[in-house]
Design an enzyme around this catalytic site. Structure first.
Site, PDB file in Angstrom:
ATOM      1  N   SER A 168      42.653 -24.404  26.965  1.00 40.96           N
ATOM      2  CA  SER A 168      43.514 -24.390  26.019  1.00 40.96           C
ATOM      3  C   SER A 168      45.070 -24.430  26.622  1.00 40.96           C
ATOM      4  O   SER A 168      45.362 -23.998  27.432  1.00 40.96           O
ATOM      5  CB  SER A 168      43.613 -23.027  25.227  1.00 40.96           C
ATOM      6  OG  SER A 168      42.439 -22.634  24.639  1.00 40.96           O
TER       7      SER A 168
HETATM    8  N1  SAH Z   1      38.692 -20.054  26.889  1.00 42.15           N
HETATM    9  C1  SAH Z   1      38.495 -21.518  27.725  1.00 42.15           C
HETATM   10  C2  SAH Z   1      38.573 -22.558  26.764  1.00 42.15           C
HETATM   11  C3  SAH Z   1      37.352 -22.595  25.902  1.00 42.15           C
HETATM   12  S1  SAH Z   1      37.069 -24.239  25.342  1.00 42.15           S
HETATM   13  C4  SAH Z   1      39.482 -21.303  28.851  1.00 42.15           C
HETATM   14  O1  SAH Z   1      40.288 -20.364  29.093  1.00 42.15           O
HETATM   15  O2  SAH Z   1      39.349 -22.558  29.553  1.00 42.15           O
HETATM   16  C5  SAH Z   1      35.556 -23.623  24.466  1.00 42.15           C
HETATM   17  C6  SAH Z   1      34.605 -23.256  25.055  1.00 42.15           C
HETATM   18  O3  SAH Z   1      33.594 -22.624  24.249  1.00 42.15           O
HETATM   19  C7  SAH Z   1      33.840 -24.359  25.754  1.00 42.15           C
HETATM   20  O4  SAH Z   1      33.648 -24.262  26.925  1.00 42.15           O
HETATM   21  C8  SAH Z   1      32.296 -24.484  24.834  1.00 42.15           C
HETATM   22  O5  SAH Z   1      31.400 -24.822  25.668  1.00 42.15           O
HETATM   23  C9  SAH Z   1      32.336 -23.044  24.549  1.00 42.15           C
HETATM   24  N2  SAH Z   1      31.448 -22.607  23.256  1.00 42.15           N
HETATM   25  C10 SAH Z   1      31.250 -23.418  22.314  1.00 42.15           C
HETATM   26  N3  SAH Z   1      30.505 -22.741  21.385  1.00 42.15           N
HETATM   27  C11 SAH Z   1      29.885 -21.589  21.980  1.00 42.15           C
HETATM   28  C12 SAH Z   1      29.165 -20.587  21.765  1.00 42.15           C
HETATM   29  N4  SAH Z   1      28.329 -20.536  20.612  1.00 42.15           N
HETATM   30  N5  SAH Z   1      28.901 -19.627  22.657  1.00 42.15           N
HETATM   31  C13 SAH Z   1      29.539 -19.542  23.793  1.00 42.15           C
HETATM   32  N6  SAH Z   1      30.532 -20.467  24.110  1.00 42.15           N
HETATM   33  C14 SAH Z   1      30.487 -21.576  23.256  1.00 42.15           C
END
Ligand code: SAH
Length: 240
Positions: free
Chosen positions: A88
């Protein structure tokens, strides 16, 4: 903050020019870039929680992005981290962290580990972070990055965060970094009294919401529009 569209893990900013140097090893340069990021992107937009600002100053964001993007790690946008996911925008990490109101003794759940950067920021602010990631490769890479930085109070769990982590609940805070059309009921149940959950909700149009479990029950307020990758739902996904 009204009217600002924050980039969560939406489509990343354009890649840096192919000849941009990967100055990954140059710690002093990165410190200067990080200081500028905090001043110009974060303090300038109204984030003033001193602990949150310190955590952002101390967390080497360039270590959480793929090497070709290290030079852009402190730019004002999201960046690709592979497997269709993104880290993000720094301001969004800062705003969500401040909204969570983290306290030193807290146990926090993050859903969507991605690169592990948000978890690393939280790790400086609370006692324990449990972070769930559904893509095993990303979970493993985040574990390695966190471990290389000596961050020992983050547990990365591979699995579907839609259901939260009942075995570790209740949490003093929950931060979700992928958007869902509806608020996952299990996550609301796993909020301790007084705890907050910061979560993007929506599909084509998303808003960042803060839920809080108060004495009268759970309240909800909208903060600003955002754009995150979707929270994937895999009912059969195992957790390990
Ligand atoms: N917080 C992260 C950015 C997240 S991007 C950072 O600091 O880099 C969103 C993430 O959520 C992705 O890696 C995606 O694979 C994950 N995601 C999507 N659906 C999910 C779920 N149901 N459970 C866990 N992770 C999930």
């Amino acid at each position: 903050m009204a009217g600002l569209l924050g980039m969560g893990c939406g489509p990343g900013a354009p890649a840096n020019s192919p000849d941009a140097p990967d100055a990954r090893g140059d710690a002093a340069d990165f410190r200067a870039l990080r200081e500028r990021m905090v001043r110009e992107q974060i303090e300038a937009r109204g984030i003033d929680n001193a602990r949150v600002l310190a955590a952002l100053r101390e967390t080497p964001r360039h270590r959480f992005v793929p090497a070709p993007f290290a030079a852009r790690a402190y730019a004002d946008g999201a960046l690709p981290i592979g497997l269709g996911q993104t880290i993000s925008q720094p301001y969004i990490v800062a705003a969500m962290t401040e909204l969570l109101n983290p306290e030193p003794g807290d146990r926090v759940l993050e859903v969507g580990t991605g690169s592990g950067y948000q978890a690393a920021v939280l790790a400086r602010l609370v006692a324990q972070v449990h972070s769930v990631e559904i893509i095993p490769e990303l979970a493993e890479r985040a574990r390695q990055t966190l471990s290389a930085l000596g961050i020992a109070n983050v547990q990365v769990i591979t699995g579907d965060g839609w259901r939260g982590l009942p075995q570790h609940a209740p949490f003093d805070g929950i931060l979700v970094t992928a958007a869902s059309e509806e608020t996952p009921p299990a996550l609301l149940e796993q909020l301790a009294p007084g705890a907050r959950m910061v979560i993007p909700v929506g599909g084509a149009h998303q808003e960042l919401f803060v839920f809080e479990r108060g004495p009268q029950g759970i309240s909800r307020r909208s903060v600003f529009p955002v754009r995150f990758v979707p929270l994937v739902r895999e009912p059969g996904a195992a957790q390990r």
